[in-house]
Design a protein around this motif. Structure first.
Motif, short mmCIF file in Angstrom:
data_model
loop_
_atom_site.label_atom_id
_atom_site.label_comp_id
_atom_site.label_asym_id
_atom_site.label_seq_id
_atom_site.Cartn_x
_atom_site.Cartn_y
_atom_site.Cartn_z
N ASP A 108 0.70 -1.19 0.06
CA ASP A 108 0.09 0.03 -0.01
C ASP A 108 0.73 1.19 0.08
O ASP A 108 0.63 2.31 -0.71
CB ASP A 108 -1.03 0.10 1.32
CG ASP A 108 -1.73 1.04 1.27
OD1 ASP A 108 -2.74 1.28 0.27
OD2 ASP A 108 -1.74 1.89 2.24
N ARG A 109 1.86 1.23 0.88
CA ARG A 109 2.80 2.45 1.03
C ARG A 109 3.30 2.83 -0.53
O ARG A 109 3.59 3.95 -0.71
CB ARG A 109 3.79 2.21 1.71
CG ARG A 109 4.53 3.55 2.39
CD ARG A 109 5.54 3.11 3.96
NE ARG A 109 4.76 3.42 4.83
CZ ARG A 109 4.76 3.07 6.04
NH1 ARG A 109 6.07 2.38 6.35
NH2 ARG A 109 3.97 3.32 7.14
N TYR A 110 4.09 1.88 -1.31
CA TYR A 110 4.35 2.11 -2.49
C TYR A 110 3.72 1.97 -3.64
O TYR A 110 4.06 1.48 -4.83
CB TYR A 110 5.83 1.30 -2.47
CG TYR A 110 6.71 1.54 -1.36
CD1 TYR A 110 6.89 2.87 -0.91
CD2 TYR A 110 7.85 0.83 -1.00
CE1 TYR A 110 7.72 3.17 -0.03
CE2 TYR A 110 8.61 0.92 -0.03
CZ TYR A 110 8.63 2.14 0.63
OH TYR A 110 9.52 2.43 1.61
N SER A 111 2.24 1.89 -3.52
CA SER A 111 1.23 1.55 -4.68
C SER A 111 1.53 2.71 -5.85
O SER A 111 1.17 2.11 -6.89
CB SER A 111 0.05 1.28 -4.15
OG SER A 111 -0.54 2.49 -3.40
N ASP A 112 1.27 4.02 -5.43
CA ASP A 112 1.19 4.97 -6.49
C ASP A 112 2.55 5.18 -7.18
O ASP A 112 2.98 6.30 -6.92
CB ASP A 112 0.36 6.07 -5.65
CG ASP A 112 -0.07 6.97 -6.96
OD1 ASP A 112 0.32 6.75 -8.00
OD2 ASP A 112 -0.81 7.98 -6.59
N VAL A 113 3.06 4.32 -7.90
CA VAL A 113 4.59 4.59 -8.34
C VAL A 113 4.46 5.91 -9.36
O VAL A 113 5.44 6.59 -9.17
CB VAL A 113 4.64 3.50 -9.17
CG1 VAL A 113 6.31 3.56 -9.95
CG2 VAL A 113 5.07 2.10 -8.45
N PRO A 114 3.68 6.21 -10.13
CA PRO A 114 3.76 7.43 -10.95
C PRO A 114 3.69 8.69 -10.11
O PRO A 114 4.43 9.66 -10.21
CB PRO A 114 2.42 7.46 -11.89
CG PRO A 114 2.16 5.96 -11.79
CD PRO A 114 2.42 5.44 -10.67
N ALA A 115 2.95 8.62 -8.92
CA ALA A 115 2.86 9.87 -8.28
C ALA A 115 4.24 9.83 -7.19
O ALA A 115 4.95 10.94 -7.20
CB ALA A 115 1.86 9.83 -7.29
N ILE A 116 4.82 8.69 -6.88
CA ILE A 116 6.09 8.84 -6.00
C ILE A 116 7.07 9.25 -7.15
O ILE A 116 7.94 9.93 -6.57
CB ILE A 116 6.29 7.48 -5.75
CG1 ILE A 116 5.54 6.86 -4.55
CG2 ILE A 116 7.74 7.32 -5.16
CD1 ILE A 116 5.33 5.58 -4.17
N LEU A 117 7.14 8.84 -8.46
CA LEU A 117 8.38 9.15 -9.43
C LEU A 117 8.25 10.78 -9.50
O LEU A 117 9.35 11.71 -9.62
CB LEU A 117 8.07 8.46 -10.68
CG LEU A 117 8.35 6.83 -10.52
CD1 LEU A 117 8.36 6.33 -11.89
CD2 LEU A 117 9.71 6.67 -9.81
N THR A 118 7.00 11.34 -9.65
CA THR A 118 6.86 12.83 -9.88
C THR A 118 7.53 13.63 -8.64
O THR A 118 8.27 14.48 -8.79
CB THR A 118 5.46 13.11 -9.98
OG1 THR A 118 4.87 12.56 -11.20
CG2 THR A 118 5.26 14.56 -9.94
N ALA A 119 7.09 13.05 -7.56
CA ALA A 119 7.60 13.44 -6.15
C ALA A 119 9.10 13.66 -6.09
O ALA A 119 9.92 14.67 -5.61
CB ALA A 119 7.19 13.09 -4.94
N ILE A 120 9.72 12.63 -6.40
CA ILE A 120 11.16 12.32 -6.07
C ILE A 120 11.90 13.03 -7.18
O ILE A 120 13.08 13.27 -6.96
CB ILE A 120 11.83 10.84 -6.06
CG1 ILE A 120 11.43 10.03 -7.21
CG2 ILE A 120 10.80 10.25 -4.88
CD1 ILE A 120 11.88 8.63 -7.31
N ALA A 121 11.48 13.17 -8.27
CA ALA A 121 12.10 14.01 -9.15
C ALA A 121 12.31 15.61 -8.98
O ALA A 121 13.26 16.27 -9.39
CB ALA A 121 11.32 14.14 -10.61
N ALA A 122 11.62 16.05 -7.95
CA ALA A 122 11.89 17.43 -7.47
C ALA A 122 12.87 17.59 -6.39
O ALA A 122 13.44 16.69 -5.92
CB ALA A 122 10.63 17.92 -6.83
#
Length: 279
Positions: A108-122
């Motif tokens: 559950d914690r790592y389920s939204d991969v696209p959103a995570i990748l967007t956040a860590i690109a900042a």
């Protein structure tokens, strides 16, 4: 008489010569048989081999872009190592890699991969206890111990949320601590030196709000659990106390086979939930 004898000998010799010549003309030598031997036939077997096929190894997964962190050059590479596995491993493999996290929370914690990748690109922000990347309404935070390991399994939570630790995180801290105490750490690298689980006592230890100013009892005596031989992690329960304090209760068994319910009091420190007392 001598002439007749010589004639007889000559006749016998001629007969033998004719017999030998007849054998050679038949292409055979030795004793004649009624049926000639069949000719020898050589058989050639041809084996057809399947064409050789070569499977090229899978191309390495390129690390997803991770924003640099001013003042902390080790943070981005440590998070990138985890992010590479996030996009290439299945949940079970990622759960094994992120053993500092409660296993039941990974999917559950790592389920939204696209959103995570967007956040860590900042670009990341180096805070007091963790480095945080935020973008698209999501924050990804890696603790200092995770960054120091070179492989940072982060917390993921809505941007702006002040407390992202859960009851599962508190329970897992106790499980890890008891696993060490019983000689079966969840990972061979899980030692107090690199992954602190005992509260450092940066503030007065006062879970019950009595105005106490002392240090966490486990900090004063970290070996008080040496007699515990086993415990039931599946039976753990978590109860809020006040503020950041919670209590985790679970059954433990000592070296004589006696079982009892043990209670651990935890608070939130620099590395997340930490243990301060055990009764």
């Amino acid at each position: 008489m001598k002439s007749a004898g010589r004639a007889a000998v000559g006749a016998v010799a001629l007969a033998m010569t004719l017999a030998i010549t007849a054998c050679e003309d038949d292409g055979r030598t030795g004793i004649l048989t009624d049926e000639p031997s069949p000719p020898t036939t050589e058989t050639t077997t041809t084996t057809t081999l399947a064409p050789t096929t070569t499977t090229a190894p899978a191309a390495p997964v390129a690390p997803p872009p991770v924003g640099d962190v001013p003042g902390n050059p080790a943070a981005a590479p440590a998070l990138a190592a985890w992010a590479t596995d996030l996009v290439s491993l299945d949940v079970d493999a990622l759960t094994n890699a992120c053993w500092t996290m409660p296993p039941t929370t990974i999917a559950d914690r790592y389920s939204d991969v696209p959103a995570i990748l967007t956040a860590i690109a900042a670009p990341g922000v180096d805070g007091q206890y963790a480095v945080t990347w935020s973008g698209g309404g999501l924050s990804v935070a890696a603790k200092r111990s995770e960054i120091a390991s070179g492989y940072a399994c982060p917390f993921v939570f809505p941007a702006g949320q002040s407390n992202f630790y859960t009851a599962a995180d508190a329970s897992h801290a106790v499980v890890r601590f008891l696993s060490r105490a019983t000689g079966r750490p969840v990972n061979t690298r899980d030692v107090e030196t690199f992954y602190p689980l005992i509260c450092p006592g940066n503030s007065p230890w006062d879970p019950d709000g009595t105005g106490a100013t002392g240090q966490p009892p486990l900090k004063l005596d970290p070996n008080q659990l040496a007699g515990i031989k086993s415990f039931d992690a599946d039976a753990a329960t978590v109860t809020p106390v006040r503020g950041d304090y919670v209590r985790v209760t679970l059954p433990v068994t000592d070296g004589t086979g006696n079982s009892r319910s043990m209670q651990f009091t935890l608070s939130i420190g620099p590395e997340g939930y930490c243990l301060g007392a055990a009764t």
